[in-house]
Every structure is written in structure tokens, then in C-alpha cells.
Design an enzyme around this catalytic site. Structure first.
Site, PDB file in Angstrom:
ATOM      1  N   ARG A  36       0.830  -1.219   0.000  1.00  0.00           N
ATOM      2  CA  ARG A  36       0.000   0.000   0.000  1.00  0.00           C
ATOM      3  C   ARG A  36       0.860   1.263   0.000  1.00  0.00           C
ATOM      4  O   ARG A  36       0.468   2.279  -0.576  1.00  0.00           O
ATOM      5  CB  ARG A  36      -0.939  -0.010   1.213  1.00  0.00           C
ATOM      6  N   LYS A 197     -19.908 -18.108   0.527  1.00  0.00           N
ATOM      7  CA  LYS A 197     -21.362 -18.032   0.753  1.00  0.00           C
ATOM      8  C   LYS A 197     -22.090 -17.114  -0.212  1.00  0.00           C
ATOM      9  O   LYS A 197     -21.619 -16.022  -0.527  1.00  0.00           O
ATOM     10  CB  LYS A 197     -21.616 -17.523   2.169  1.00  0.00           C
ATOM     11  N   GLY A 354     -11.913  -9.335  -0.942  1.00  0.00           N
ATOM     12  CA  GLY A 354     -11.735 -10.476  -0.041  1.00  0.00           C
ATOM     13  C   GLY A 354     -10.469 -11.265  -0.300  1.00  0.00           C
ATOM     14  O   GLY A 354      -9.378 -10.710  -0.385  1.00  0.00           O
ATOM     15  N   GLY A 377     -13.664  -4.019   0.599  1.00  0.00           N
ATOM     16  CA  GLY A 377     -15.064  -3.598   0.665  1.00  0.00           C
ATOM     17  C   GLY A 377     -15.443  -2.628  -0.444  1.00  0.00           C
ATOM     18  O   GLY A 377     -16.511  -2.739  -1.041  1.00  0.00           O
TER      19      GLY A 377
HETATM   20  P1  AMP Z   1     -15.013 -15.424   0.183  1.00  0.00           P
HETATM   21  O1  AMP Z   1     -14.341 -14.717   1.317  1.00  0.00           O
HETATM   22  O2  AMP Z   1     -16.509 -15.381   0.236  1.00  0.00           O
HETATM   23  O3  AMP Z   1     -14.453 -15.016  -1.165  1.00  0.00           O
HETATM   24  O4  AMP Z   1     -14.711 -16.976   0.373  1.00  0.00           O
HETATM   25  C1  AMP Z   1     -13.426 -17.501   0.315  1.00  0.00           C
HETATM   26  C2  AMP Z   1     -13.442 -18.796   1.083  1.00  0.00           C
HETATM   27  O5  AMP Z   1     -14.317 -19.726   0.468  1.00  0.00           O
HETATM   28  C3  AMP Z   1     -12.074 -19.442   1.101  1.00  0.00           C
HETATM   29  O6  AMP Z   1     -11.643 -19.519   2.430  1.00  0.00           O
HETATM   30  C4  AMP Z   1     -12.328 -20.838   0.524  1.00  0.00           C
HETATM   31  O7  AMP Z   1     -11.633 -21.851   1.208  1.00  0.00           O
HETATM   32  C5  AMP Z   1     -13.824 -21.005   0.724  1.00  0.00           C
HETATM   33  N1  AMP Z   1     -14.383 -22.009  -0.193  1.00  0.00           N
HETATM   34  C6  AMP Z   1     -14.400 -21.966  -1.525  1.00  0.00           C
HETATM   35  N2  AMP Z   1     -14.976 -23.066  -2.026  1.00  0.00           N
HETATM   36  C7  AMP Z   1     -15.341 -23.834  -0.983  1.00  0.00           C
HETATM   37  C8  AMP Z   1     -15.994 -25.103  -0.861  1.00  0.00           C
HETATM   38  N3  AMP Z   1     -16.376 -25.783  -1.932  1.00  0.00           N
HETATM   39  N4  AMP Z   1     -16.227 -25.573   0.387  1.00  0.00           N
HETATM   40  C9  AMP Z   1     -15.816 -24.860   1.459  1.00  0.00           C
HETATM   41  N5  AMP Z   1     -15.205 -23.670   1.409  1.00  0.00           N
HETATM   42  C10 AMP Z   1     -14.973 -23.151   0.213  1.00  0.00           C
END
Ligand code: AMP
Length: 396
Positions: A36, A197, A354, A377
Site C-alpha cells: 500500500r 457463501k 476479499g 469492501g
Molecule cells: P469469500 O471470502 O466469500 O471469497 O470466500 C473464500 C473462502 O471460500 C475461502 O476460504 C475458501 O476456502 C472457501 N471455499 C471456496 N470453495 C469452498 C468449498 N467448496 N467448500 C468450502 N469452502 C470453500
């Protein structure tokens, strides 16, 4: 593009209040990642070259309006000196006599760093008195902190309204990349959205299906979509209660003519751990006692073909549990494919938000992407179609 840049400003002899994001990680007093700080260097240099005096305004950590010595910006002075290559004059307060004195003490070519703006309770409230006290210190406001632009704070929106203002080089690059990817993209446009999610990416998915030509849904959230279509996903991470929302998003995509790509095959395992025994099965054939941890090779081929058929790519989130091998395979393969297409000039690729930067770095793909946003964000809110107050304030 209706915001001004440094090219539009007359800076000779002017004191330039420069909002930056230097919220870098520090362990045992050492800066562990200076990215940064490196990224603000062109803006600082530009201001000096134009005869202006840069006065850095920044937050550090979350002091919540109180003076917390461990969150003093003073500890960053040596690193700033190294990366900016100039003398750094530190002001023990971001307003009042200490700030005025630091600015007066800085000779030509030096950079002033004022104390953590979040030590002031008025910063996060965009308090008018704080804005006035800050504005009194300078002639021009330059905002180079895109990553803080989704917050309406004294040093993001407040100062932009109080002084002649412009975007810094980093903010300018970020806005040009994001506008190029979503507002005025070269079509066809592909979005790859992965991650854990659906519930955290609802607004993102809702906005993207209306704007892009194809949308790849990967990671844990693909399980929620598969389940909504009646597929048994066994013990996979899945938000069953989000099924109606997933169906709604599929309907919205259909109406907008956006093709949704879900994995046709998946890698399943019985344990969520590095090197766990695994098998590749059709997406509809996850065993009842197993969980989907990655997209399969057929799915990767489909994603890569979609990348080849596109001119613009927006990427957020991994296609699988990328932190634990071998469930990083799909993310690595598709990311490298996108990187190669970008390096050969066939694709404009923009990624951020993220874990995305970590996933692309791990895949060895980050350097060749056209633009990687360091904003978390703010990147997501932009991709959700929201107006960012810090950017809006520069245009009004
Ligand atoms: P996000 O912060 O929403 O972008 O999510 C990233 C996280 O999703 C990472 O820690 C990944 O390990 C998790 N992830 C991705 N695919 C899967 C899966 N099929 N089952 C469990 N965790 C997952």
C-alpha cells in the site's frame, strides 16, 4: 469520468492534503507488506514534481476515536522514508498547532505525515468541525484512498466538499480499471464469482447478472445453486435457506440474457484438510457422506473456454477451498489461463475483493492480470453497483 485528476490541478506552492491508505500490516514493529505504501509513491512524487507539498492524511487500525499509542502512524515513518525516498516530517496531531508546525517545518521535496485521523471521534462521523480544522491546513485535497471510498468520513467526503479536490494516481487507476470493466466494458464480459457463501455476495450477483454476458459461479456458493436446482450436495458447505434467493438470481439472469455457468463436475472429499483423499464426480453425484471442495477438470475447461470467448473478465473469489491443496487446482488453472490471455492482450482482467488477491497470488497469476484492486469492501460495493461516497464527493 467526471472527477478531476492531478493533471487538472495547479499545485505550485500549494499545500496538498493527500488522503492515502497506508493501513499496512505490522508485526513486532516491522511492516510485513509495504504494497500500500509502494502504491502511493507515484501520487506523492507527482505532487512534489508539480511544486506542491504533500501532507498525508491516513487512518491506521481501529482506534475508534481515541488516541491509542500502539496505533500511532509514527511507526511507519522509516518505511515511508524508504519507499517514498524523501524526508518525512511527522505531526503528532492531524489538526491544530502540531499539524501546522509540521507543515511549516517541511522543506521543499519533503512529505508531511500527520497522526492517525481515526484518533479523532469526528473522522468516522464526518464531523463539520473536524473537516474545517483539517481544511484549514491546506489548499487542495487529493484522495488516493479508493479502499476507503465506501465510507463517508471527514477525510474522504468531508474534505472533498471543503477544498478544490481531485483523485490521486492510484484512485485514478482504480476508477479507470473498474469503469472499464463494468461501466463501459469491451464485450463479451465474463464474471467469475466464487467464495464461501451466497449470503455475502447477493447484491454482487444481483448486479452482475444484469450487466455481464456470462457468470461463472464457483466455490461453496455453487453448492447452494446446485442444491436449489434439486442436486443433493451431501455434506458440502451449502446455504439451503438461500435456495429461493438462488432461484431468483437464476431467473434474473435468464431475463437479462446472462448465461450462468455452474460446475459440471466437482472434486469431493470426506475431510476438510490438506491432501485429503478425494475423487472427481459429476456435479449431481456428490456422495451423501462427502463434501464438494473444488470444481473438477471438465468445469475448468468450461471456464477456460468462457475466458477465451470473452474480452473482459471480472473476478472475485476462489473456485474452491484454495488454501488447502489439492483443492486449489481449479482456481489455479483458471486463474493462470486468465493471466495468459491478459498477458497476450486478448483479455482485460480486473480482480479484487476479499480473498481474491491471495488466491491469484497463490496461483502465480496476479502479475499478469490487467488490474488487481487492493481494495476489499470498496471493490465489492462498486461491483454491487453502489455509489461510493468518497468517489461521488470528487465529482460534485
Ligand atoms: P469469500 O471470502 O466469500 O471469497 O470466500 C473464500 C473462502 O471460500 C475461502 O476460504 C475458501 O476456502 C472457501 N471455499 C471456496 N470453495 C469452498 C468449498 N467448496 N467448500 C468450502 N469452502 C470453500
Amino acid at each position: 469520468m467526471s472527477w478531476k485528476t492531478l493533471d487538472d490541478m495547479e499545485l505550485a506552492g500549494k499545500t496538498v492534503l493527500l488522503r492515502v491508505d497506508i493501513n499496512v500490516p505490522v508485526e513486532n514493529g516491522e511492516v510485513t507488506d509495504a504494497t500500500r505504501i509502494e502504491r502511493i509513491a507515484p501520487t506523492v512524487q507527482n505532487i512534489i514534481d508539480q511544486g506542491g507539498k504533500p501532507v498525508l492524511l491516513a487512518h491506521f487500525g481501529r482506534p475508534k476515536g481515541e488516541v491509542k499509542p500502539e496505533l500511532s502512524l509514527k511507526q511507519l515513518v522509516p518505511t515511508l522514508k524508504t519507499y517514498l525516498g524523501t524526508e518525512i516530517v511527522f505531526g503528532e496531531d492531524c489538526t491544530g498547532p502540531a499539524a501546522e508546525q509540521a507543515i511549516a517545518n517541511a522543506s521543499e521535496g519533503a512529505v508531511v505525515l500527520l497522526e492517525n485521523t481515526r484518533f479523532k471521534p469526528g473522522e468516522e462521523k464526518n464531523d463539520a468541525d473536524l473537516v474545517a480544522a483539517l481544511a484549514a491546513l491546506g489548499d487542495v485535497f487529493c484522495n488516493d484512498a479508493f479502499s476507503a471510498a465506501h465510507r463517508a468520513h471527514a477525510t474522504t467526503t468531508g474534505l472533498a466538499h471543503a477544498l478544490p479536490s481531485c483523485a490521486g494516481r492510484l484512485m485514478q487507476a482504480e476508477l479507470q480499471a473498474l469503469e472499464g470493466a463494468l461501466a463501459t466494458p469491451v464485450r463479451p464480459v465474463l464474471a467469475v464469482v466464487g467464495g464461501a457463501k451466497v449470503s455475502t455476495k447477493l447484491e454482487l450477483l444481483g448486479n452482475l447478472v444484469a450487466k455481464v454476458d456470462k457468470l461463472v459461479i464457483g466455490g461453496g456458493m455453487a453448492n447452494t445453486f446446485l442444491a436449489a436446482k434439486g442436486v443433493d450436495v451431501g455434506k458440502s458447505l451449502c446455504e439451503h435457506d438461500m435456495a429461493p434467493t438462488a432461484v431468483e438470481i437464476l431467473g434474473k439472469a435468464d431475463a437479462a440474457g446472462c448465461e450462468i455457468i455452474l460446475p459440471s463436475d466437482v472434486v469431493v472429499a470426506r475431510e476438510f484438510k490438506e491432501g485429503a483423499d478425494n475423487e472427481t464426480v459429476a456435479a449431481e453425484a456428490c456422495p451423501a457422506d462427502a463434501m464438494i471442495l473444488d470444481a473438477g477438470p471438465e468445469a475448468v475447461k468450461t471456464v477456460n473456454a468462457a475466458i477465451d470467448a470473452s474480452k473482459t473478465l471480472i473476478w472475485n473469489g476462489p473456485l474452491g477451498a484454495f488454501e488447502i491443496a489439492p483443492f486449489d487446482t481449479a482456481t489455479n488453472a483458471a486463474a493462470r489461463h486468465a493471466a495468459e490471455a491478459s498477458a497476450s492482450g486478448k483479455l482485460v482482467s480486473v480482480a479484487g475483493g476479499g480473498d481474491t488477491v491471495a488466491a491469484l497470488n497463490k496461483a502465480g497469476a496476479a502479475d499478469e492480470f490487467t488490474y488487481i484492486s487492493t481494495a476489499g469492501g470498496a471493490f465489492l460495493e462498486w461491483m454491487e453497483g453502489k455509489e461510493l461516497p468518497g468517489v461521488a464527493a470528487l465529482t460534485s
